[in-house]
Scaffold this active site. Structure first.
Site, short mmCIF file in Angstrom:
data_model
loop_
_atom_site.label_atom_id
_atom_site.label_comp_id
_atom_site.label_asym_id
_atom_site.label_seq_id
_atom_site.Cartn_x
_atom_site.Cartn_y
_atom_site.Cartn_z
N ALA A 1 0.84 -1.21 0.00
CA ALA A 1 0.00 0.00 0.00
C ALA A 1 0.87 1.26 0.00
CB ALA A 1 -0.93 -0.01 1.22
N LYS B 1 -3.91 -13.96 -14.39
CA LYS B 1 -5.12 -14.47 -13.72
C LYS B 1 -6.34 -14.02 -14.52
CE LYS B 1 -7.64 -13.61 -9.36
NZ LYS B 1 -7.59 -12.92 -8.07
N THR C 1 -9.41 -8.27 -3.28
CA THR C 1 -9.80 -6.90 -3.60
C THR C 1 -8.97 -5.83 -2.89
OG1 THR C 1 -11.46 -7.28 -1.90
CG2 THR C 1 -12.22 -7.29 -4.17
N VAL D 1 8.60 4.37 14.18
CA VAL D 1 7.93 5.51 14.82
C VAL D 1 7.45 5.07 16.20
CG1 VAL D 1 5.90 7.04 14.69
CG2 VAL D 1 7.29 6.62 12.66
N LEU E 1 -4.20 -1.90 4.67
CA LEU E 1 -4.79 -2.61 5.80
C LEU E 1 -5.13 -1.68 6.96
CD1 LEU E 1 -2.50 -5.78 5.73
CD2 LEU E 1 -4.86 -5.60 4.93
N GLU F 1 -1.32 -12.05 -2.81
CA GLU F 1 -0.63 -12.44 -4.03
C GLU F 1 -1.53 -12.45 -5.25
OE1 GLU F 1 0.95 -16.29 -2.83
OE2 GLU F 1 2.73 -15.26 -2.06
N ILE G 1 10.08 -4.03 11.76
CA ILE G 1 8.70 -4.50 11.91
C ILE G 1 8.33 -5.36 10.71
CG2 ILE G 1 6.27 -3.76 11.99
CD1 ILE G 1 7.17 -1.25 13.46
N SER H 1 9.64 0.78 8.94
CA SER H 1 10.57 0.10 9.83
C SER H 1 10.79 -1.30 9.28
CB SER H 1 9.96 0.03 11.23
OG SER H 1 10.65 -0.95 11.97
C1 LIG Z 1 -4.22 -13.70 4.72
C2 LIG Z 1 -4.22 -12.52 3.79
C3 LIG Z 1 -4.33 -12.72 2.42
C4 LIG Z 1 -4.38 -11.62 1.55
N1 LIG Z 1 -4.56 -11.82 0.21
C5 LIG Z 1 -4.69 -10.75 -0.61
C6 LIG Z 1 -4.88 -10.92 -2.00
O1 LIG Z 1 -4.92 -12.02 -2.53
N2 LIG Z 1 -4.98 -9.80 -2.76
C7 LIG Z 1 -4.90 -8.55 -2.24
O2 LIG Z 1 -5.05 -7.55 -2.97
N3 LIG Z 1 -4.67 -8.38 -0.94
C8 LIG Z 1 -4.57 -9.43 -0.11
N4 LIG Z 1 -4.32 -9.23 1.20
C9 LIG Z 1 -4.12 -7.88 1.68
C10 LIG Z 1 -2.70 -7.45 1.33
O3 LIG Z 1 -1.78 -8.30 1.96
C11 LIG Z 1 -2.46 -6.02 1.78
O4 LIG Z 1 -3.49 -5.20 1.32
C12 LIG Z 1 -1.18 -5.50 1.18
O5 LIG Z 1 -0.11 -6.35 1.46
C13 LIG Z 1 -0.87 -4.13 1.70
O6 LIG Z 1 -0.55 -4.19 3.07
P1 LIG Z 1 -0.15 -2.84 3.77
O7 LIG Z 1 0.89 -2.18 2.95
O8 LIG Z 1 -1.38 -2.10 4.08
O9 LIG Z 1 0.46 -3.33 5.17
P2 LIG Z 1 1.84 -4.06 5.53
O10 LIG Z 1 2.36 -4.89 4.43
O11 LIG Z 1 1.61 -4.74 6.84
O12 LIG Z 1 2.86 -2.86 5.75
C14 LIG Z 1 2.87 -2.10 6.92
C15 LIG Z 1 4.09 -1.20 6.91
O13 LIG Z 1 4.00 -0.29 8.01
C16 LIG Z 1 5.25 -0.24 8.65
N5 LIG Z 1 5.06 0.14 10.05
C17 LIG Z 1 4.11 -0.32 10.91
N6 LIG Z 1 4.29 0.27 12.11
C18 LIG Z 1 5.34 1.11 12.00
C19 LIG Z 1 6.03 1.98 12.90
N7 LIG Z 1 5.66 2.11 14.16
N8 LIG Z 1 7.09 2.67 12.43
C20 LIG Z 1 7.50 2.56 11.15
N9 LIG Z 1 6.89 1.75 10.25
C21 LIG Z 1 5.84 1.04 10.69
C22 LIG Z 1 5.82 -1.65 8.47
O14 LIG Z 1 7.21 -1.63 8.63
C23 LIG Z 1 5.40 -1.93 7.03
O15 LIG Z 1 6.34 -1.38 6.15
C24 LIG Z 1 -4.26 -10.31 2.08
C25 LIG Z 1 -4.10 -10.13 3.45
C26 LIG Z 1 -4.09 -11.21 4.31
C27 LIG Z 1 -3.94 -10.97 5.78
#
Ligand SMILES: Cc1cc2nc3c(=O)[nH]c(=O)nc-3n(C[C@H](O)[C@H](O)[C@H](O)COP(=O)(O)OP(=O)(O)OC[C@H]3O[C@@H](n4cnc5c(N)ncnc54)[C@H](O)[C@@H]3O)c2cc1C
Length: 501
Positions: A13, A76, A342, A183, A331, A47, A40, A37
């Site tokens: 994201a 896909k 999605t 952070v 997320l 995927e 973390i 971080s």
């Molecule tokens: C089981 C499962 C299956 C999924 N399957 C799909 C799928 O098929 N298709 C799809 O589109 N999506 C899917 N998703 C969702 C997808 O994984 C996420 O939407 C996507 O990876 C984006 O995640 P994100 O970037 O929001 O969060 P994350 O990948 O968790 O990234 C969070 C970031 O925040 C940083 N962070 C957090 N706290 C701090 C702090 N205090 N200081 C500094 N940095 C910090 C972390 O270091 C990391 O870089 C799935 C999710 C799950 C749980």
């Protein structure tokens, strides 16, 4: 005036936001930094995509030859659902991504489903009516020969960590600054707006606008600004997942497979170097250990020492995705379980809608409220489509499936769609009336409901007359199989991408 944006979080994201905004606002004198971080880390799953992801890469000007081989990506054309229904002949079906030739074949499917709902014994399983389904069943890739004059929508499978790395390098080239700190505190100004992010090495990072991409932590939007979280737990029971890769397979369909198990469902996602697998389940019905055993058993990996990963999921959404000087993306803004893959679609929509509002100078509270309403509607529309998969299941093997089938915690929109379907009325008209076709089109709803066999019992059906048999199935099948002559194998299309690297 926004001069400095800090994106907090370097998962998919965060890096998608960084790329889209850096490209779109290249000449606006806005400084964009992404802080994450690496201690973390990222969630590292996710995927599968919808066709929307293609428009992201197209917008960024990144060719498939560039990113797909680097991320072990495959094509896909849709999702095959197995064992969600126990109705004879409807034990599995394919949810296809749209293609232009559907304009010719889908009306026959809609018609047949319509008359079957009204009691005529005509063929109304979705699988014979869509080109994307044929491509998946025959392991053909979605890139047609250049002489094929129709558009074909498709999505991707990929290694999410590699996509993150790829997008990180690309964003840096576009001028995004990358910082690696944890952070530990967030400071607000007198108006309650975020002013500084305090890092574990004592720095105070200032910005005008902050994008919360901290994943399930929701550090800025939820923990700091205290925006409430609206749980979908009453609609969707799954809150956990267990994930494990298996070995690469040589020849595979361009499809995600979603197989219903005892307390949830399992995905199979073929990548070029491995297969991604995961069991999404409800911890109220199944323990962590039992879920792992069931997944390993399904994969014939019971005696293997390949480790699994266990994950928890917050299913729901925040009340406001944009609050004060903070936008939540990914997320941190919410999650509707991965059944239709999605999440990245919602990420893209959120960033795009925000960028449009920003460009119009719409920073008024009213504009913020209408942006939030728009994103909330999208979340709810996706949720309803996912909920429908559980509501119309006909499994009786566990309490989990029985409770899902009896769960009356439904939105008015979904309740009405189900009424229209069961009473034999026109579903497409109802979707138009509710103005929800932009989220999931009529074809998707038809595939779901017909694919599960939500029809009168076979013994209640009577032989179709001339009116019921308006469309000849052979003509449709002939049309689709001839269209498919324009497509080469999925395997060869992936090899051609690698050859261009
Ligand atoms: C089981 C499962 C299956 C999924 N399957 C799909 C799928 O098929 N298709 C799809 O589109 N999506 C899917 N998703 C969702 C997808 O994984 C996420 O939407 C996507 O990876 C984006 O995640 P994100 O970037 O929001 O969060 P994350 O990948 O968790 O990234 C969070 C970031 O925040 C940083 N962070 C957090 N706290 C701090 C702090 N205090 N200081 C500094 N940095 C910090 C972390 O270091 C990391 O870089 C799935 C999710 C799950 C749980």
């Amino acid at each position: 005036m926004i001069k400095k944006i800090i994106i907090l979080g370097g998962g998919t994201a965060g890096w998608m936001a960084a790329n889209m905004l850096a490209k779109r606002w290249a000449n606006r004198g806005i400084d964009i930094a992404l802080l994450e971080s690496t201690d973390i880390g990222i969630v590292g799953v996710g995927e599968g995509s919808t066709p929307q992801l293609k428009s992201f890469f197209d917008y960024m000007g990144i060719a498939e030859q560039e990113w797909m081989p680097a991320c072990n990506a495959t094509y896909k054309t849709g999702i095959r659902f197995c064992n969600w229904s126990t109705k004879k002949g409807f034990e599995n079906y394919f949810h296809p991504f749209p293609t232009q030739p559907d304009d010719y074949s889908a009306p026959a499917f809609f018609y047949n489903a319509f008359v079957r709902r009204r009691g005529a014994d005509v063929y109304a399983h979705p699988d014979k009516f869509f080109l994307a389904t044929y491509l998946a069943s025959h392991h053909l890739g979605p890139q047609p020969d250049h002489r094929f004059p129709f558009q074909v929508g498709y999505g991707y499978h990929f290694d999410s960590s590699l996509v993150g790395q790829f997008l990180k390098e690309h964003a840096k080239k576009l001028g995004v600054t990358h910082l690696d700190h944890r952070v530990v505190d967030v400071r607000l100004n007198a108006q309650g707006y975020i002013s500084q992010l305090m890092t574990d090495d004592g720095q105070a990072l200032e910005g005008d606008f902050f994008i919360d991409c901290t994943g399930f932590a929701g550090l800025l939007i939820q923990k700091t600004l205290q925006v409430p979280f609206v749980s979908f737990a009453k609609n969707l029971f799954n809150d956990s997942a267990v994930v494990m890769p298996t070995a690469q397979v040589d020849d595979f369909a361009p499809q995600t497979t979603s197989t219903a198990l005892q307390y949830g469902w399992m995905w199979n996602i073929p990548l070029t170097n491995r297969v991604g697998n995961g069991y999404v389940y409800s911890s109220a019905f199944c323990s962590k250990d039992a879920a792992e055993v069931e997944l390993r058993t399904q994969l014939n990996m019971l005696d293997s020492d390949v480790p699994v990963r266990h994950l928890k999921m917050n299913v729901g959404r925040v009340e406001q995705h944009w609050a004060k000087n903070c936008l939540a993306v990914g997320l941190s803004q919410g999650f509707i379980e991965p059944l239709e893959a999605t999440a990245l679609h919602l990420v893209q929509e959120t960033i795009l809608s925000f960028a449009e509002a920003f460009e119009q100078g719409n920073f008024s509270e009213q504009e913020q409220a209408s942006f939030n309403q728009k994103i909330n509607q999208r979340f709810e529309a996706v949720r309803d489509y996912i909920v429908c998969h559980y509501r119309v299941n006909s499994r009786t093997d566990t309490d989990y499936w029985r409770e899902n089938a009896n769960n009356n915690y439904l939105s008015d929109s979904l309740r009405r769609l189900l009424q229209v379907w069961v009473s034999g009325d026109n579903l497409t008209q109802e979707i138009e009336r509710q103005q929800i076709g932009g989220y999931y089109p009529s074809a998707s709803w038809h595939c779901l409901l017909a694919g599960y066999g939500v029809f009168p019992e076979q013994k209640q059906l009577s032989a179709g007359n001339a009116i019921a048999n308006k469309y000849k199935l052979e003509t449709i099948e002939d049309f689709i199989s001839r269209c498919a002559l324009n497509f080469s194998s999925h395997k060869s299309q992936l090899a051609a991408l690698r050859a261009h690297m």
